[in-house]
Design a protein around this motif. Structure first.
Motif, mmCIF file in Angstrom:
data_model
loop_
_atom_site.group_PDB
_atom_site.id
_atom_site.type_symbol
_atom_site.label_atom_id
_atom_site.label_comp_id
_atom_site.label_asym_id
_atom_site.label_seq_id
_atom_site.Cartn_x
_atom_site.Cartn_y
_atom_site.Cartn_z
ATOM 1 N N ARG A 185 0.720 -0.868 -0.189
ATOM 2 C CA ARG A 185 0.058 -0.227 -0.144
ATOM 3 C C ARG A 185 0.849 1.310 -0.192
ATOM 4 O O ARG A 185 0.834 2.293 -0.328
ATOM 5 N N THR A 186 2.099 1.508 0.674
ATOM 6 C CA THR A 186 2.830 2.298 0.149
ATOM 7 C C THR A 186 3.729 2.953 -0.688
ATOM 8 O O THR A 186 3.448 3.845 -1.801
ATOM 9 N N ALA A 187 3.622 1.304 -1.348
ATOM 10 C CA ALA A 187 4.069 1.935 -2.963
ATOM 11 C C ALA A 187 2.621 2.829 -3.799
ATOM 12 O O ALA A 187 3.482 2.813 -4.818
ATOM 13 N N VAL A 188 1.449 2.383 -4.238
ATOM 14 C CA VAL A 188 0.830 2.907 -4.099
ATOM 15 C C VAL A 188 0.192 3.519 -3.731
ATOM 16 O O VAL A 188 0.251 4.508 -4.645
ATOM 17 N N ASP A 189 0.580 4.238 -2.481
ATOM 18 C CA ASP A 189 0.248 5.406 -2.495
ATOM 19 C C ASP A 189 1.699 6.631 -2.512
ATOM 20 O O ASP A 189 0.570 7.604 -3.298
ATOM 21 N N ARG A 190 2.571 5.930 -2.767
ATOM 22 C CA ARG A 190 3.303 7.207 -3.621
ATOM 23 C C ARG A 190 3.599 7.404 -4.929
ATOM 24 O O ARG A 190 4.047 7.950 -5.234
ATOM 25 N N HIS A 191 3.159 6.029 -5.445
ATOM 26 C CA HIS A 191 2.918 6.186 -6.693
ATOM 27 C C HIS A 191 2.336 7.220 -7.202
ATOM 28 O O HIS A 191 2.163 7.876 -8.198
ATOM 29 N N LEU A 192 1.180 6.999 -6.780
ATOM 30 C CA LEU A 192 -0.078 8.010 -6.746
ATOM 31 C C LEU A 192 -0.070 9.395 -6.998
ATOM 32 O O LEU A 192 -0.072 10.065 -6.990
ATOM 33 N N SER A 193 0.485 9.239 -5.677
ATOM 34 C CA SER A 193 1.409 11.204 -5.155
ATOM 35 C C SER A 193 1.876 11.334 -6.836
ATOM 36 O O SER A 193 2.105 12.441 -7.023
ATOM 37 N N ARG A 194 2.883 10.364 -7.059
ATOM 38 C CA ARG A 194 3.832 11.274 -8.252
ATOM 39 C C ARG A 194 2.941 11.131 -9.005
ATOM 40 O O ARG A 194 3.426 12.971 -10.380
ATOM 41 N N LEU A 195 2.473 10.811 -9.219
ATOM 42 C CA LEU A 195 1.686 10.714 -10.855
ATOM 43 C C LEU A 195 0.320 12.399 -10.952
ATOM 44 O O LEU A 195 0.619 12.643 -11.645
ATOM 45 N N LYS A 196 -0.064 12.080 -9.243
ATOM 46 C CA LYS A 196 -1.012 13.773 -9.166
ATOM 47 C C LYS A 196 0.697 14.707 -9.404
ATOM 48 O O LYS A 196 -0.385 15.800 -10.436
ATOM 49 N N ASP A 197 1.488 15.187 -8.821
ATOM 50 C CA ASP A 197 1.994 15.763 -9.233
ATOM 51 C C ASP A 197 2.515 16.153 -10.187
ATOM 52 O O ASP A 197 2.872 17.434 -10.705
ATOM 53 N N GLU A 198 2.829 14.721 -11.559
ATOM 54 C CA GLU A 198 3.018 14.984 -12.927
ATOM 55 C C GLU A 198 1.412 15.477 -13.639
ATOM 56 O O GLU A 198 1.706 16.010 -15.094
ATOM 57 N N GLY A 199 0.533 15.703 -12.973
ATOM 58 C CA GLY A 199 -0.607 16.482 -13.748
ATOM 59 C C GLY A 199 -0.988 15.284 -14.285
ATOM 60 O O GLY A 199 -1.715 15.390 -15.568
ATOM 61 N N LEU A 200 -0.583 13.824 -13.961
ATOM 62 C CA LEU A 200 -0.975 12.554 -14.733
ATOM 63 C C LEU A 200 -2.873 12.253 -14.273
ATOM 64 O O LEU A 200 -3.739 11.620 -15.069
ATOM 65 N N VAL A 201 -3.165 12.303 -13.341
ATOM 66 C CA VAL A 201 -3.924 11.974 -12.468
ATOM 67 C C VAL A 201 -4.527 12.654 -11.559
ATOM 68 O O VAL A 201 -3.731 13.820 -11.286
ATOM 69 N N ARG A 202 -6.235 12.619 -11.024
ATOM 70 C CA ARG A 202 -6.282 13.449 -10.337
ATOM 71 C C ARG A 202 -7.414 13.117 -9.158
ATOM 72 O O ARG A 202 -7.771 11.651 -9.464
#
Length: 322
Positions: free
Chosen positions: A76-93
């Protein structure tokens, strides 16, 4: 006679044709492994493919719940970290769904922009929504927006914010704060809640309130399950509303009485047919009516000496005086 024997022989030797099992609905386009650097991306694309666009006339972008990813990627930590990176890159919201404070939706930013512009095309809010997508949406990746920043950094006045709320892009969080929202997501939330309850009822009605994952996926979905069984199965597993127990026949799902994060005892999940018995009180106990036991006293009325039973009481023996 020989011909008759041949017919009987061929009839007895005939083999019945067995029905071949169909493809597993939960494995359609599902990656083989959920580990490695691309596990979260693969899981996100797979869950987005399960979203039934035609159910909402293709008016909504593919909506994925954040906890659904936990059913595929165990870290789960990897999921949260990766989603945070995708959000900062503007790919997901990420956005708040509204029916649970811990439930967040994930949507691809490109799909979100396309569906929002499609929903306000030719309406009064179109210009304000387009300006919001070009400024605040791209500059601020938060799930909510404060009034001070909307006025100071992006130049949106109260009238503009009212138009954004009426367009469904923002929903009221509290005084002076708004959640980012998906226009028309209320229909999805309604179908989602009904479908979740229906799938939970399927597990609760099973023997011992447990069912094999493969059996559940192969069943016909009830009418209330409009989003599809695989979509709701990943929801229940990721939200920890069911227990996943490995067995020789496959993964066993047991109904859970608690909410997300409330694991509870195994009997509450449906993994055992009944709750454990309550602990017995110390010492022997009997619920029969017992006399107030006292020592033998001599009789003065000429009767046979014996025990004096002045009263009868209900209670355990170990509570009575001797």
């Amino acid at each position: 006679m020989e011909r008759r024997r041949q017919l009987i022989s061929h009839t007895l030797k005939a083999k019945k044709r067995r029905l071949q099992p169909g493809p597993d609905p939960g494995d359609a386009a599902q990656p083989e492994t959920w580990e490695g650097p691309g596990a979260v991306d693969s899981a996100l694309r797979y869950l987005a493919s399960l979203f039934p666009r035609q159910l909402f006339e293709d008016a909504l972008p593919p909506l994925v719940l954040k906890h659904q990813l936990y059913s595929l990627v165990k870290d789960r930590t990897a999921v949260d970290r990766h989603l945070s990176r995708l959000k900062d890159e503007g790919l997901v919201r990420l956005f708040q769904l509204g029916f649970d404070t811990e439930a967040f939706g994930v949507v691809f930013a490109q799909d979100y922009v396309a569906k929002v512009l499609q929903s306000v095309e030719g309406k009064e809010q179109a210009g304000t929504v387009r300006r919001f997508l070009q400024t605040a949406f791209t500059s601020c990746a938060d799930v909510s927006y404060e009034k001070g920043r909307m006025l100071r950094d992006f130049g949106f006045q109260d009238h503009d914010i009212t138009l954004l709320v009426s367009a469904g892009v923002l929903t009221v969080r509290d005084a002076g704060s708004w959640w980012l929202a998906v226009p028309g997501a209320g229909r999805f939330v309604k179908c989602f809640i009904k479908g979740r309850k229906a799938v939970q009822a399927m597990i609760q009605k099973a023997k011992y309130k447990e069912v094999l994952l493969s059996d559940l996926q192969s069943r016909r979905a009830p009418r209330a399950v409009k989003l599809g069984l695989p979509y709701h199965i990943h929801d229940l597993i990721g939200a920890q509303l069911v227990d996943c127990v490995p067995s020789t026949s496959g993964t066993l799902l047991g109904g859970c009485a608690g909410g997300p994060g409330e694991a509870g005892p195994s009997w509450a999940h449906g993994l055992s047919p009944c709750p454990p018995a309550s602990p017995a009180p110390p010492g022997p106990c009997c619920a029969w009516p017992t006399p107030d036991r006292r020592r033998a006293v001599p009789r003065t009325d000429g009767r046979t000496p014996g025990l004096d039973f002045p009263s009868m009481q209900w209670g355990p023996l170990w509570l009575q005086p001797v």
